[in-house]
Design an enzyme around this catalytic site. Sequence first.
Site, PDB file in Angstrom:
ATOM      1  N   HIS A   1      54.380  33.512  12.848  1.00  0.00           N
ATOM      2  CA  HIS A   1      53.732  32.956  14.020  1.00  0.00           C
ATOM      3  C   HIS A   1      52.867  33.982  14.747  1.00  0.00           C
ATOM      4  O   HIS A   1      52.061  33.622  15.593  1.00  0.00           O
ATOM      5  CB  HIS A   1      54.774  32.360  14.972  1.00  0.00           C
ATOM      6  CG  HIS A   1      55.681  33.362  15.634  1.00  0.00           C
ATOM      7  ND1 HIS A   1      56.883  33.725  15.097  1.00  0.00           N
ATOM      8  CD2 HIS A   1      55.554  34.071  16.788  1.00  0.00           C
ATOM      9  CE1 HIS A   1      57.464  34.603  15.903  1.00  0.00           C
ATOM     10  NE2 HIS A   1      56.681  34.827  16.924  1.00  0.00           N
ATOM     11  N   ASP A  31      59.020  32.144   8.438  1.00  0.00           N
ATOM     12  CA  ASP A  31      58.194  32.762   9.477  1.00  0.00           C
ATOM     13  C   ASP A  31      57.809  34.195   9.091  1.00  0.00           C
ATOM     14  O   ASP A  31      57.817  35.105   9.923  1.00  0.00           O
ATOM     15  CB  ASP A  31      58.931  32.745  10.816  1.00  0.00           C
ATOM     16  CG  ASP A  31      57.996  33.019  12.000  1.00  0.00           C
ATOM     17  OD1 ASP A  31      56.775  32.808  11.844  1.00  0.00           O
ATOM     18  OD2 ASP A  31      58.486  33.443  13.067  1.00  0.00           O
ATOM     19  N   GLY A 103      56.423  39.177  22.377  1.00  0.00           N
ATOM     20  CA  GLY A 103      55.547  40.251  21.913  1.00  0.00           C
ATOM     21  C   GLY A 103      56.248  41.186  20.951  1.00  0.00           C
ATOM     22  O   GLY A 103      55.603  41.960  20.244  1.00  0.00           O
ATOM     23  N   SER A 105      57.872  40.098  18.416  1.00  0.00           N
ATOM     24  CA  SER A 105      57.884  39.439  17.105  1.00  0.00           C
ATOM     25  C   SER A 105      57.102  40.245  16.074  1.00  0.00           C
ATOM     26  O   SER A 105      55.980  40.678  16.328  1.00  0.00           O
ATOM     27  CB  SER A 105      57.286  38.039  17.224  1.00  0.00           C
ATOM     28  OG  SER A 105      58.112  37.197  17.973  1.00  0.00           O
ATOM     29  N   LEU A 160      67.919  21.926  -6.035  1.00  0.00           N
ATOM     30  CA  LEU A 160      69.003  21.199  -6.689  1.00  0.00           C
ATOM     31  C   LEU A 160      68.784  19.693  -6.679  1.00  0.00           C
ATOM     32  O   LEU A 160      69.221  18.983  -7.572  1.00  0.00           O
ATOM     33  CB  LEU A 160      70.337  21.494  -5.993  1.00  0.00           C
ATOM     34  CG  LEU A 160      71.141  22.721  -6.418  1.00  0.00           C
ATOM     35  CD1 LEU A 160      72.450  22.763  -5.641  1.00  0.00           C
ATOM     36  CD2 LEU A 160      71.420  22.708  -7.912  1.00  0.00           C
ATOM     37  N   GLY A 161      68.131  19.219  -5.639  1.00  0.00           N
ATOM     38  CA  GLY A 161      67.938  17.772  -5.527  1.00  0.00           C
ATOM     39  C   GLY A 161      69.104  17.062  -4.876  1.00  0.00           C
ATOM     40  O   GLY A 161      69.441  15.933  -5.254  1.00  0.00           O
ATOM     41  N   VAL A 162      69.742  17.735  -3.900  1.00  0.00           N
ATOM     42  CA  VAL A 162      70.837  17.100  -3.172  1.00  0.00           C
ATOM     43  C   VAL A 162      70.609  17.248  -1.671  1.00  0.00           C
ATOM     44  O   VAL A 162      69.920  18.158  -1.218  1.00  0.00           O
ATOM     45  CB  VAL A 162      72.208  17.725  -3.524  1.00  0.00           C
ATOM     46  CG1 VAL A 162      72.544  17.504  -4.984  1.00  0.00           C
ATOM     47  CG2 VAL A 162      72.240  19.217  -3.187  1.00  0.00           C
TER      48      VAL A 162
END
Length: 361
Positions: A1, A31, A103, A105, A160-162
């Site tokens: 960000h 991020d 600031g 970050s 995984l698709g769960v």
Amino acid sequence: HVIEGADEIKVKLSDKEEFEATIVGKDRKTDIALIKITPPPGLPVVTLGDSDNLKVGEWVMAIGNPFGLDQTVTVGIVSAKWRKLGMGPYEDFIQTDAAINQGNSGGHLFNTRGEVVGLDTAIFSTSGGNIGIGFATPINLAKSVVKQLKEKGRVVRGWLGVIVQTVTPDLAKSFGLDQKEGALVADIDAAGPAAASGIKKGDIIVAFNGTPIKEMDQLPLLVAQTPIGSKGELDIIRDGKKISKTVEIGELKDEEGMAEEDKGGSDDIGMELSDITDALARRYDIKKEDGVLVTYVEPASPAALAGVRPGDVITQVNRKDILNLEAYNRCLSDARRQKKDKILLLIVRGETSQFVVVDLG
């Protein structure tokens, strides 16, 4: 960000020399962005440590640029690990009481050996200033992300698709478990790897590749960091019996598109928003209700100038009720498509509601 929406990026060194930077890649889910400069040879570099070895109570030091005060150094301890803030599926924050402010970050969190163990990311505050609760992304997570950004310009994650949920005490009792650990499979993508390997709704995943799943949030993070096409060993409990399944890890598709949809352009007006989870409702002392929670407001942004504050709950956009972040994003997109220069927000703050007008710019 920190680099989001920037037209140009400059890196200033401690000797005040500046360099133009380019974006190599960015990953909104964690991020983290990777930028590149071309300095003369001999630029000193920091050593990246091992955040997994951090202990609660260990001393750490934060360096950053709070409120434009560059080269600010603060110290504190590691207050907790594995913190979840409800900001995304791949959270694993280090909590520290070293003073972190707006600031900071992107600044680094160091251990006492001078090794980078985290990237300062977020704070919890009722006033907008430091109250001793700051969060940093573990450097081990950043390492895996940066490696892919450098090689591919984007992050490829395992899948995984769960859809999983937390094993509550009541659920644990109903499934005949002695303890509330693991990730309960609530739904399965019929075309996903888990379905192909025989995973079923109601299975409780208690280990992945030998790593115990103490909390549901661990599983998405572990799977995401697993190479595509590799084999994943799942220990599951089904009908009270422990069995093992081998799954070939797939690739999570449309990652960037999903991140864009989650973002919804909200950063353009200086706000970070989230659906209202139970944890966030407790943290901000608000009711669990429809709407979206404002978790951060950038100083001097259109949202800040309109009077929006962290902790506000947005319940209407342009007189339309919104139930969640997806509805908010749709309303914001509609306003931009109609070339509106302002939006009307109804916000709930404490026991009162008020309208505010935010400039879209």
